[in-house]
Write a protein that holds these residues in place. Structure first.
Motif, PDB file in Angstrom:
ATOM      1  N   UNK A   1       0.810  -1.274  -0.077  1.00  0.00           N
ATOM      2  CA  UNK A   1      -0.146  -0.008   0.037  1.00  0.00           C
ATOM      3  C   UNK A   1       1.076   1.168   0.106  1.00  0.00           C
ATOM      4  N   UNK A   2       0.501   2.332  -0.956  1.00  0.00           N
ATOM      5  CA  UNK A   2       1.442   3.160  -1.111  1.00  0.00           C
ATOM      6  C   UNK A   2       0.735   4.686  -0.507  1.00  0.00           C
ATOM      7  N   UNK A   3       1.487   5.251   0.140  1.00  0.00           N
ATOM      8  CA  UNK A   3       1.020   6.919   0.476  1.00  0.00           C
ATOM      9  C   UNK A   3       1.903   8.008   0.228  1.00  0.00           C
ATOM     10  N   UNK A   4       1.324   8.690  -0.804  1.00  0.00           N
ATOM     11  CA  UNK A   4       2.433   9.865  -1.240  1.00  0.00           C
ATOM     12  C   UNK A   4       1.639  11.131  -0.856  1.00  0.00           C
ATOM     13  N   UNK A   5       2.569  12.023  -1.053  1.00  0.00           N
ATOM     14  CA  UNK A   5       2.071  13.713  -0.710  1.00  0.00           C
ATOM     15  C   UNK A   5       3.027  14.501  -0.293  1.00  0.00           C
ATOM     16  N   UNK A   6       2.887  15.694  -0.297  1.00  0.00           N
ATOM     17  CA  UNK A   6       3.624  16.887   0.202  1.00  0.00           C
ATOM     18  C   UNK A   6       4.148  16.771   1.840  1.00  0.00           C
ATOM     19  N   UNK A   7       5.024  17.463   2.274  1.00  0.00           N
ATOM     20  CA  UNK A   7       5.471  17.505   3.684  1.00  0.00           C
ATOM     21  C   UNK A   7       4.240  17.983   4.427  1.00  0.00           C
ATOM     22  N   UNK A   8       3.943  17.386   5.659  1.00  0.00           N
ATOM     23  CA  UNK A   8       3.021  17.810   6.640  1.00  0.00           C
ATOM     24  C   UNK A   8       1.712  17.511   6.284  1.00  0.00           C
ATOM     25  N   UNK A   9       1.441  16.563   5.321  1.00  0.00           N
ATOM     26  CA  UNK A   9      -0.065  15.984   4.879  1.00  0.00           C
ATOM     27  C   UNK A   9      -0.585  15.142   5.856  1.00  0.00           C
ATOM     28  N   UNK A  10       0.478  14.571   6.806  1.00  0.00           N
ATOM     29  CA  UNK A  10      -0.292  13.789   7.681  1.00  0.00           C
ATOM     30  C   UNK A  10       0.157  12.073   7.153  1.00  0.00           C
ATOM     31  N   UNK A  11       1.297  11.784   6.324  1.00  0.00           N
ATOM     32  CA  UNK A  11       1.384  10.606   5.787  1.00  0.00           C
ATOM     33  C   UNK A  11       1.832   9.744   6.966  1.00  0.00           C
ATOM     34  N   UNK A  12       2.635  10.228   7.722  1.00  0.00           N
ATOM     35  CA  UNK A  12       3.401   9.311   8.663  1.00  0.00           C
ATOM     36  C   UNK A  12       2.249   8.962   9.650  1.00  0.00           C
ATOM     37  N   UNK A  13       1.644   9.737  10.066  1.00  0.00           N
ATOM     38  CA  UNK A  13       0.822   9.588  11.335  1.00  0.00           C
ATOM     39  C   UNK A  13      -0.202   8.572  10.668  1.00  0.00           C
ATOM     40  N   UNK A 191      -6.952  12.310  -1.240  1.00  0.00           N
ATOM     41  CA  UNK A 191      -7.365  12.546  -0.083  1.00  0.00           C
ATOM     42  C   UNK A 191      -7.157  13.905   0.457  1.00  0.00           C
ATOM     43  N   UNK A 192      -8.048  14.717   0.603  1.00  0.00           N
ATOM     44  CA  UNK A 192      -7.705  16.171   1.386  1.00  0.00           C
ATOM     45  C   UNK A 192      -8.047  16.226   2.754  1.00  0.00           C
ATOM     46  N   UNK A 193      -7.041  16.142   3.503  1.00  0.00           N
ATOM     47  CA  UNK A 193      -7.056  15.883   4.817  1.00  0.00           C
ATOM     48  C   UNK A 193      -7.472  17.136   5.853  1.00  0.00           C
ATOM     49  N   UNK A 194      -7.567  18.214   4.944  1.00  0.00           N
ATOM     50  CA  UNK A 194      -7.513  19.731   5.688  1.00  0.00           C
ATOM     51  C   UNK A 194      -8.873  19.621   6.546  1.00  0.00           C
ATOM     52  N   UNK A 195      -8.698  20.049   7.759  1.00  0.00           N
ATOM     53  CA  UNK A 195      -9.988  20.062   8.552  1.00  0.00           C
ATOM     54  C   UNK A 195     -10.478  18.632   9.110  1.00  0.00           C
ATOM     55  N   UNK A 196      -9.925  17.892   8.640  1.00  0.00           N
ATOM     56  CA  UNK A 196     -10.394  16.371   9.173  1.00  0.00           C
ATOM     57  C   UNK A 196      -9.503  15.998  10.431  1.00  0.00           C
ATOM     58  N   UNK A 197     -10.260  15.146  11.131  1.00  0.00           N
ATOM     59  CA  UNK A 197      -9.339  14.761  12.402  1.00  0.00           C
ATOM     60  C   UNK A 197      -8.601  13.421  11.772  1.00  0.00           C
ATOM     61  N   UNK A 198      -7.667  13.048  12.604  1.00  0.00           N
ATOM     62  CA  UNK A 198      -6.795  11.726  12.209  1.00  0.00           C
ATOM     63  C   UNK A 198      -7.484  10.626  11.956  1.00  0.00           C
ATOM     64  N   UNK A 199      -8.528  10.469  13.000  1.00  0.00           N
ATOM     65  CA  UNK A 199      -9.328   9.334  12.899  1.00  0.00           C
ATOM     66  C   UNK A 199     -10.286   9.352  11.878  1.00  0.00           C
ATOM     67  N   UNK A 200     -10.589  10.288  11.325  1.00  0.00           N
ATOM     68  CA  UNK A 200     -11.532  10.463  10.034  1.00  0.00           C
ATOM     69  C   UNK A 200     -10.777   9.919   8.698  1.00  0.00           C
ATOM     70  N   UNK A 201      -9.565  10.565   8.936  1.00  0.00           N
ATOM     71  CA  UNK A 201      -8.726  10.103   7.455  1.00  0.00           C
ATOM     72  C   UNK A 201      -8.329   8.610   7.675  1.00  0.00           C
ATOM     73  N   UNK A 202      -8.156   8.146   8.798  1.00  0.00           N
ATOM     74  CA  UNK A 202      -7.550   6.662   8.795  1.00  0.00           C
ATOM     75  C   UNK A 202      -8.995   5.799   8.686  1.00  0.00           C
ATOM     76  N   UNK A 203     -10.244   6.291   9.007  1.00  0.00           N
ATOM     77  CA  UNK A 203     -11.343   5.517   8.664  1.00  0.00           C
ATOM     78  C   UNK A 203     -11.660   5.491   7.202  1.00  0.00           C
ATOM     79  N   UNK A 204     -11.297   6.640   6.694  1.00  0.00           N
ATOM     80  CA  UNK A 204     -11.626   6.528   5.202  1.00  0.00           C
ATOM     81  C   UNK A 204     -10.556   5.992   4.260  1.00  0.00           C
TER      82      UNK A 204
END
Ligand code: DC
Length: 220
Positions: A1-13, A191-204
């Motif tokens: 599974x691959x996750x890409x994106x710019x710095x600070x997008x929340x990839x590591x978390x 996936x745009x995580x702006x304004x989303x809680x970590x849990x919401x991004x994880x569930x999505x």
């Protein structure tokens, strides 16, 4: 599974949490470029010296243990997060020979076990056939805010304007380099995580994973 994106997008978390939930191995490829940059800084190698940097990248023994990273047997987990290493990593990542060495290490890791691998070119170059590809983004101001919070949490002092400039420059360099620039793979889910809680991004993301992979087989 691959996750890409710019710095600070929340990839590591997100990648770390997903790996835990799925029982996969989490691999932070940015940490690998950071380790090479740190070695270059320690050896006082000019990042413009492509040949020397390529040699260091090929010779670097990088070990990713849970929550820790070792370079040639030394724990560099904290050292690679220093600001000069962040911009250094982005500079050495431009060098094709350095990328070749890192991609070979990443493929070897990914072939051994199921992984959640995050970076800039995972879905486009490292594993173009990944079962699930996510391109994780967020508004620039939010990405700077998150990174500042993270650094303050570690007791580091942060000037947000300097951080914004550093991140902006790094994103520009990462997305405009000729070799494997940061870009969304055609078949990646944005996936745009702006304004989303970590849990919401994880569930999505989990929902996507479940819809694509059943019993380790790809039905996409
Ligand atoms: O993910 P990070 O911010 O720790 O990555 C540090 C730098 O490494 C980033 O600015 C660009 C480079 N990098 C890369 O070119 N390709 C990757 N797959 C991961 C990171």
């Amino acid at each position: 599974m691959a996750i890409d994106g710019p710095a600070g997008a929340g990839k590591s978390t997100i990648a770390r949490r997903l790996a835990e939930r799925l029982g996969f191995t989490y691999i932070d490829t940015g940490a690998m470029y950071r380790a090479v940059a740190l070695w270059g800084l320690e050896r006082q190698v000019d990042f413009g010296d492509m040949h020397r940097m390529e040699q260091l990248a090929a010779a670097a023994e990088i070990e990713l243990a849970p929550g820790r990273i070792l370079l040639n047997g030394t724990d560099v987990t904290d050292a690679i997060r220093r600001p000069e290493v962040s911009s250094g990593a982005s500079k050495v990542a431009v060098i094709p020979g350095v990328r070749r060495a890192m991609v070979a290490k990443q493929r070897a890791l990914g072939e051994r076990t199921s992984v959640v691998m995050e970076g800039r070119d995972i879905g486009t170059v490292v594993f173009p056939k990944a079962d699930v590809k996510i391109y994780l983004d967020a508004a620039p101001e939010e990405r700077v805010r998150r990174r500042a919070l993270e650094m303050r949490g570690k007791g580091q002092e942060v000037a947000e304007s300097a951080l914004a400039a550093e991140m902006g420059e790094r994103d520009r360099r990462d997305s405009t380099r000729p070799d494997a620039p940061l870009s969304q793979a055609l078949d990646a889910i944005y996936l745009d995580s702006t304004g989303l809680a970590i849990e919401d991004v994880e569930e999505a993301v989990l929902k996507l994973v479940r819809s694509r992979i059943t019993n380790g087989r790809d039905f996409s």
